[in-house]
Design a protein around this motif. Structure first.
Motif, PDB file in Angstrom:
ATOM      1  N   THR A  18     -80.418 -16.617 -48.113  1.00 28.50           N
ATOM      2  CA  THR A  18     -81.224 -15.490 -47.618  1.00 28.50           C
ATOM      3  C   THR A  18     -82.487 -15.301 -48.443  1.00 28.50           C
ATOM      4  OG1 THR A  18     -79.272 -14.362 -46.758  1.00 28.50           O
ATOM      5  CG2 THR A  18     -81.213 -13.002 -47.185  1.00 28.50           C
ATOM      6  N   LEU A  19     -82.361 -15.353 -49.771  1.00 30.29           N
ATOM      7  CA  LEU A  19     -83.521 -15.098 -50.627  1.00 30.29           C
ATOM      8  C   LEU A  19     -84.440 -16.307 -50.736  1.00 30.29           C
ATOM      9  CD1 LEU A  19     -85.093 -13.214 -52.497  1.00 30.29           C
ATOM     10  CD2 LEU A  19     -83.654 -14.047 -54.379  1.00 30.29           C
ATOM     11  N   ARG A  23     -86.299 -16.192 -47.193  1.00 28.96           N
ATOM     12  CA  ARG A  23     -87.249 -15.220 -47.722  1.00 28.96           C
ATOM     13  C   ARG A  23     -87.126 -13.870 -47.004  1.00 28.96           C
ATOM     14  NH1 ARG A  23     -91.672 -17.458 -50.785  1.00 28.96           N
ATOM     15  NH2 ARG A  23     -90.930 -19.415 -51.600  1.00 28.96           N
ATOM     16  N   TYR A  25     -86.277 -10.534 -47.680  1.00 30.36           N
ATOM     17  CA  TYR A  25     -86.091  -9.651 -48.835  1.00 30.36           C
ATOM     18  C   TYR A  25     -85.279  -8.405 -48.485  1.00 30.36           C
ATOM     19  CZ  TYR A  25     -89.562 -12.796 -50.691  1.00 30.36           C
ATOM     20  OH  TYR A  25     -90.223 -13.928 -51.074  1.00 30.36           O
ATOM     21  N   ALA A  28     -81.775  -9.533 -48.353  1.00 34.38           N
ATOM     22  CA  ALA A  28     -81.355  -9.951 -49.695  1.00 34.38           C
ATOM     23  C   ALA A  28     -80.980  -8.753 -50.560  1.00 34.38           C
ATOM     24  CB  ALA A  28     -82.455 -10.777 -50.361  1.00 34.38           C
ATOM     25  N   GLU A  29     -81.610  -7.606 -50.314  1.00 36.98           N
ATOM     26  CA  GLU A  29     -81.274  -6.403 -51.088  1.00 36.98           C
ATOM     27  C   GLU A  29     -79.807  -6.026 -50.943  1.00 36.98           C
ATOM     28  OE1 GLU A  29     -83.888  -3.188 -50.111  1.00 36.98           O
ATOM     29  OE2 GLU A  29     -85.564  -4.073 -51.235  1.00 36.98           O
ATOM     30  N   TRP A  32     -77.927  -8.249 -53.779  1.00 33.82           N
ATOM     31  CA  TRP A  32     -78.211  -8.015 -55.195  1.00 33.82           C
ATOM     32  C   TRP A  32     -78.182  -6.532 -55.515  1.00 33.82           C
ATOM     33  CZ3 TRP A  32     -80.113 -12.557 -53.178  1.00 33.82           C
ATOM     34  CH2 TRP A  32     -80.013 -13.687 -53.986  1.00 33.82           C
ATOM     35  N   ARG A  47     -83.390  -6.939 -60.233  1.00 36.26           N
ATOM     36  CA  ARG A  47     -83.550  -7.475 -58.882  1.00 36.26           C
ATOM     37  C   ARG A  47     -85.027  -7.605 -58.530  1.00 36.26           C
ATOM     38  NH1 ARG A  47     -81.006  -4.021 -54.057  1.00 36.26           N
ATOM     39  NH2 ARG A  47     -82.844  -2.741 -54.430  1.00 36.26           N
ATOM     40  N   PHE A  51     -86.956 -10.925 -57.129  1.00 37.78           N
ATOM     41  CA  PHE A  51     -87.628 -10.911 -55.829  1.00 37.78           C
ATOM     42  C   PHE A  51     -89.133 -11.134 -55.990  1.00 37.78           C
ATOM     43  CE2 PHE A  51     -84.447  -8.354 -53.027  1.00 37.78           C
ATOM     44  CZ  PHE A  51     -83.399  -9.145 -53.463  1.00 37.78           C
ATOM     45  N   VAL A  54     -89.857 -14.835 -56.582  1.00 35.68           N
ATOM     46  CA  VAL A  54     -89.752 -15.625 -55.351  1.00 35.68           C
ATOM     47  C   VAL A  54     -90.967 -15.386 -54.460  1.00 35.68           C
ATOM     48  CG1 VAL A  54     -88.367 -16.060 -53.278  1.00 35.68           C
ATOM     49  CG2 VAL A  54     -87.233 -15.715 -55.484  1.00 35.68           C
ATOM     50  N   LYS A  55     -91.467 -14.164 -54.402  1.00 37.06           N
ATOM     51  CA  LYS A  55     -92.638 -13.848 -53.583  1.00 37.06           C
ATOM     52  C   LYS A  55     -93.876 -14.607 -54.043  1.00 37.06           C
ATOM     53  CE  LYS A  55     -91.037  -9.261 -52.239  1.00 37.06           C
ATOM     54  NZ  LYS A  55     -91.155  -7.812 -52.432  1.00 37.06           N
TER      55      LYS A  55
END
Length: 136
Positions: A18-19, A23, A25, A28-29, A32, A47, A51, A54-55
């Motif tokens: 997912t993350l 991508r 987000y 993904a929350e 995490w 977290r 994130f 990754v962004k």
């Protein structure tokens, strides 16, 4: 809510996909914890640190999972991060799960060796060596 090692492994696989690959987000929350503890030297705390990192990475980033093992609330996954720099990273990520949520993380990361660089002549991940165009 207690979870089994098998549920924890599936949770980590879903979270990483997912993350890092999708991508997504917002989704993904859900994986995490907002109080996530990050022990990686490459990632800012929490977290948000993960994130936000990754962004900043190119959309070509790809995560491939390999061996995954679980013992109680701990999961260790061996994988490859590619498409974000000239040399892929092979990582062993260790995660602690609480009530189905990723709450803590450690990692060990190595640059992936080419066949020419490998003294063992065995790939570090999977069954074949990747191409490293930037180093060829």
């Amino acid at each position: 809510m207690a979870t089994t090692p098998e549920q924890n492994k599936r949770r980590v696989l879903d979270a990483f996909d997912t993350l890092f690959n999708e991508r997504d987000y917002a989704r993904a929350e859900k994986f995490w914890s907002p109080h996530y503890i990050q022990h990686s030297a490459h990632i800012a705390p929490g977290r948000d640190g993960l994130f936000n990192l990754v962004k900043t990475l190119p959309p070509t980033l790809k995560y491939e999972s390999g061996t995954i093992v679980a013992d109680g609330d701990f999961v260790m996954i061996h994988g490859r991060f590619s498409g974000f720099q000239a040399v892929n990273w092979i990582a062993a990520d260790i995660l602690r799960i609480e009530d189905g949520i990723l709450v803590e993380h450690w990692d060990v990361i190595q640059d992936e060796a080419t066949e020419e660089e490998s003294k063992s002549k065995a790939p570090m991940f999977g069954t074949s060596f990747p191409r490293h165009p930037a180093r060829a």
